[in-house]
Write an enzyme that holds these catalytic residues in place. Sequence first.
Site, PDB file in Angstrom:
ATOM      1  N   CYS A   8       0.870  -1.185   0.000  1.00  0.00           N
ATOM      2  CA  CYS A   8       0.000   0.000   0.000  1.00  0.00           C
ATOM      3  C   CYS A   8       0.907   1.235   0.000  1.00  0.00           C
ATOM      4  CB  CYS A   8      -0.969  -0.011   1.181  1.00  0.00           C
ATOM      5  SG  CYS A   8      -0.202   0.012   2.808  1.00  0.00           S
ATOM      6  N   ARG A  14      -3.227  -0.600   5.526  1.00  0.00           N
ATOM      7  CA  ARG A  14      -3.852  -1.675   4.742  1.00  0.00           C
ATOM      8  C   ARG A  14      -2.945  -2.871   4.496  1.00  0.00           C
ATOM      9  NH1 ARG A  14      -5.163   2.100  -0.115  1.00  0.00           N
ATOM     10  NH2 ARG A  14      -3.187   2.883   0.700  1.00  0.00           N
ATOM     11  N   ASP A 127      -9.946   2.782   1.758  1.00  0.00           N
ATOM     12  CA  ASP A 127      -8.724   3.337   2.357  1.00  0.00           C
ATOM     13  C   ASP A 127      -9.042   4.064   3.666  1.00  0.00           C
ATOM     14  OD1 ASP A 127      -6.393   4.575   3.069  1.00  0.00           O
ATOM     15  OD2 ASP A 127      -5.919   5.257   1.042  1.00  0.00           O
TER      16      ASP A 127
HETATM   17  P1  4NP Z   1      -1.712   2.850   4.146  1.00  0.00           P
HETATM   18  O1  4NP Z   1      -2.329   4.224   4.696  1.00  0.00           O
HETATM   19  O2  4NP Z   1      -1.209   3.149   2.743  1.00  0.00           O
HETATM   20  O3  4NP Z   1      -2.904   1.928   4.138  1.00  0.00           O
HETATM   21  O4  4NP Z   1      -0.627   2.435   5.092  1.00  0.00           O
HETATM   22  C1  4NP Z   1      -1.632   5.432   4.650  1.00  0.00           C
HETATM   23  C2  4NP Z   1      -0.682   5.684   5.587  1.00  0.00           C
HETATM   24  C3  4NP Z   1       0.016   6.854   5.568  1.00  0.00           C
HETATM   25  C4  4NP Z   1      -0.263   7.785   4.604  1.00  0.00           C
HETATM   26  C5  4NP Z   1      -1.227   7.535   3.642  1.00  0.00           C
HETATM   27  C6  4NP Z   1      -1.913   6.337   3.663  1.00  0.00           C
HETATM   28  N1  4NP Z   1       0.437   9.012   4.604  1.00  0.00           N
HETATM   29  O5  4NP Z   1       0.108   9.884   3.774  1.00  0.00           O
HETATM   30  O6  4NP Z   1       1.387   9.178   5.409  1.00  0.00           O
END
Ligand code: 4NP
Length: 153
Positions: A8, A14, A127
Amino acid sequence: MIKIMFICLGNICRSPMAEIIFRDLASKAGLGGDFLIESSATSGENVYNGIGAAVYPPAVRVLASHGLSAAGKRAVRLKRDDYDKYDMFICMDRHNVSDVIRIFGGDKDNKISMLMDYTARPGDVSDPWYTGDFDTAYNDISEGCKGLLDYLK
Ligand code: 4NP
């Protein structure tokens, strides 16, 4: 041994959930030894001075509510030379797919897919970073992991 990398954007919500849920499903099916299961990020946002962030607390809590532990998991960034080390790169959404293709410079062996491709409702995993809804993300990821395990059996 099938080597699976879940991916991800940040590797704190995720894809760690997918790694932990799939490992649990495989283990409960008696197939734990058949898989190497890891997860990583397309971005470096959550790795500071080489040290990855822990799983985001709301994701830890939803996993714990299903009896699963995220202890010890730290964010890591996907690297170009991972391409030959894994059999499958399973992305949470379509943006991850384009980022992964850019990191690898292509997908010559057709190793990249999306988790919900293994369900009756292909598309992006919800998300939680943007929705705040970790239960819906958990349900999507759990359904995807079950479909993936059935596909691989
Ligand atoms: P992930 O969620 O991709 O599901 O781990 C996110 C975690 C951090 C960020 C964006 C999505 N961020 O912009 O730091």
